[in-house]
Design a protein around this motif. Structure first.
Motif, short mmCIF file in Angstrom:
data_model
loop_
_atom_site.label_atom_id
_atom_site.label_comp_id
_atom_site.label_asym_id
_atom_site.label_seq_id
_atom_site.Cartn_x
_atom_site.Cartn_y
_atom_site.Cartn_z
N ALA A 170 0.82 -1.21 0.00
CA ALA A 170 0.00 0.00 0.00
C ALA A 170 0.85 1.26 0.00
CB ALA A 170 -0.92 0.00 1.23
N GLY A 171 2.17 1.11 0.07
CA GLY A 171 3.06 2.26 0.05
C GLY A 171 3.21 2.96 1.40
N ALA A 172 2.77 2.29 2.49
CA ALA A 172 2.83 2.92 3.82
C ALA A 172 4.18 2.74 4.49
CB ALA A 172 1.73 2.35 4.72
N VAL A 173 4.91 1.69 4.16
CA VAL A 173 6.22 1.43 4.75
C VAL A 173 7.14 0.85 3.69
CG1 VAL A 173 5.21 0.91 7.04
CG2 VAL A 173 5.75 -0.98 5.47
N ARG A 174 8.43 0.90 3.98
CA ARG A 174 9.42 0.11 3.25
C ARG A 174 9.94 -0.93 4.24
NH1 ARG A 174 11.03 5.42 2.11
NH2 ARG A 174 10.49 6.12 0.00
N LEU A 175 9.98 -2.18 3.84
CA LEU A 175 10.41 -3.25 4.73
C LEU A 175 11.84 -3.66 4.44
CD1 LEU A 175 7.30 -5.64 4.72
CD2 LEU A 175 7.99 -4.06 6.53
N THR A 176 12.60 -3.82 5.50
CA THR A 176 13.84 -4.56 5.43
C THR A 176 13.72 -5.69 6.44
OG1 THR A 176 14.99 -3.19 7.07
CG2 THR A 176 15.16 -2.52 4.76
N TRP A 177 14.48 -6.74 6.24
CA TRP A 177 14.27 -7.97 6.99
C TRP A 177 15.47 -8.31 7.85
CZ3 TRP A 177 9.41 -9.69 6.87
CH2 TRP A 177 8.60 -9.28 5.79
N GLY A 178 15.19 -8.64 9.11
CA GLY A 178 16.21 -9.12 10.03
C GLY A 178 15.78 -10.45 10.61
N VAL A 179 16.72 -11.26 11.03
CA VAL A 179 16.39 -12.57 11.57
C VAL A 179 16.49 -12.59 13.09
CG1 VAL A 179 17.01 -13.82 9.47
CG2 VAL A 179 18.76 -13.38 11.21
N PHE A 180 15.85 -13.58 13.66
CA PHE A 180 15.85 -13.82 15.11
C PHE A 180 15.65 -15.31 15.29
CE2 PHE A 180 14.09 -14.13 19.34
CZ PHE A 180 14.73 -13.12 20.06
N SER A 181 16.29 -15.89 16.29
CA SER A 181 16.15 -17.33 16.52
C SER A 181 15.49 -17.59 17.87
CB SER A 181 17.50 -18.04 16.47
OG SER A 181 17.35 -19.40 16.87
N LEU A 182 14.25 -18.03 17.85
CA LEU A 182 13.58 -18.42 19.08
C LEU A 182 14.26 -19.63 19.71
CD1 LEU A 182 9.91 -18.03 17.84
CD2 LEU A 182 11.07 -16.57 19.51
N GLU A 183 14.76 -20.53 18.87
CA GLU A 183 15.42 -21.73 19.41
C GLU A 183 16.69 -21.35 20.17
OE1 GLU A 183 14.67 -25.26 16.33
OE2 GLU A 183 15.09 -23.34 15.36
N ARG A 184 17.45 -20.43 19.62
CA ARG A 184 18.65 -19.98 20.32
C ARG A 184 18.28 -19.19 21.58
NH1 ARG A 184 24.09 -18.98 19.61
NH2 ARG A 184 24.93 -16.96 20.26
N LEU A 207 23.66 -15.91 13.55
CA LEU A 207 24.01 -15.85 14.97
C LEU A 207 24.34 -14.43 15.40
CD1 LEU A 207 26.19 -19.09 15.21
CD2 LEU A 207 23.87 -18.76 16.11
N ALA A 208 25.12 -13.73 14.58
CA ALA A 208 25.53 -12.37 14.94
C ALA A 208 24.34 -11.42 14.95
CB ALA A 208 26.60 -11.87 13.97
N GLU A 209 23.44 -11.58 13.98
CA GLU A 209 22.29 -10.69 13.90
C GLU A 209 21.35 -10.91 15.07
OE1 GLU A 209 19.14 -10.00 10.38
OE2 GLU A 209 21.27 -9.71 9.88
N HIS A 210 21.14 -12.17 15.42
CA HIS A 210 20.32 -12.48 16.59
C HIS A 210 20.93 -11.85 17.84
CE1 HIS A 210 17.91 -14.80 19.46
NE2 HIS A 210 19.03 -14.89 20.13
N ASP A 211 22.22 -12.07 18.05
CA ASP A 211 22.88 -11.57 19.25
C ASP A 211 22.87 -10.04 19.29
OD1 ASP A 211 23.35 -14.17 19.99
OD2 ASP A 211 25.48 -14.16 19.41
N GLU A 212 23.01 -9.41 18.13
CA GLU A 212 23.05 -7.94 18.09
C GLU A 212 21.71 -7.34 18.49
OE1 GLU A 212 22.29 -4.00 16.83
OE2 GLU A 212 21.40 -5.71 15.79
#
Length: 220
Positions: free
Chosen positions: A33-47, A135-140
């Motif tokens: 709809a043009g309301a946001v621009r998305l960028t994606w980051g990861v997260f690990s629930l298991e970790r 791993l680094a992205e989750h920890d950060e």
């Protein structure tokens, strides 16, 4: 007339979480709809949830790590849209069609569904850099924001205010309704005095085959 500001939102996800998947469907509606621009980051629930007394966490035994590694490989090698498309399609296979997330055939199928080369799976899991990135992205994000789960949003492409949620049971069908919800969420996120808002109970459950099967098993 004042031009509407379009937020660049970093959406941290774990493909294991049905609530995160539902919120991501809302976020994709916002982007379309043009309301946001998305960028994606990861997260690990298991970790994040791995018991400290069980020894070191082993990503090789985690159900979601292959999907997470493919996601970062696509994001960094092709672009944000490819990462988002893969996450959308893996969510469709896991939560709508109840296919096993850790099955390589499901991951290559999701890549094909997204119009991407299935060879990205082998490329991602054979490259140690993708594991290091996850791993680094989750920890950060945990260190920087005290994140503990998903969905987790960070404004200004990851440099602005952050929030756990919103946890959406079922995404709005109407883009205008989706944008209205975002207007309120973004306002709260940017209000420095806002800390927490949570319902006492979840009145609505995700309308997903996966969730109905999960509840049926849990209620036995």
């Amino acid at each position: 007339m004042t031009e509407r500001t379009v937020d660049t939102v970093r959406f941290h996800f774990d493909p294991l979480c049905p609530w995160c998947y539902q919120t991501s469907r809302w976020a994709l509606t916002l982007e379309r709809a043009g309301a946001v621009r998305l960028t994606w980051g990861v997260f690990s629930l298991e970790r994040n949830n791995f018991p400290a007394d069980k020894g070191p966490f082993d990503p090789a035994r985690a159900r979601a790590f292959a999907a997470l590694r493919v996601a970062v490989a696509l994001r960094d090698g092709v672009g944000q849209a490819a990462c988002g498309a893969f996450y959308e399609k893996i969510g469709d296979r896991y939560f709508q069609r109840e296919q096993e997330l850790s099955d390589p055939a499901v991951l290559t199928g999701a890549l094909s569904d997204a119009g991407l080369d299935p060879a990205w799976l082998e490329q991602a899991v054979s490259d140690p850099a993708t594991l290091a990135t996850v791993l680094a992205e989750h920890d950060e994000v945990v260190a920087a924001t005290k994140a503990f789960g998903v969905p987790f949003l960070r404004l200004d492409d990851g440099s602005g205010p952050s929030i756990f949620g919103p946890v959406i049971s079922n995404p709005p069908d109407d883009p205008a309704e989706a944008v209205e919800l975002w207007t309120h969420v973004a306002w709260l996120m940017r209000n420095e005095q806002f800390n927490e808002l949570k319902r006492g109970e979840r009145a609505h459950q995700p309308d997903l085959p996966y969730w109905r099967t999960f509840l049926a098993k849990w209620q036995r």
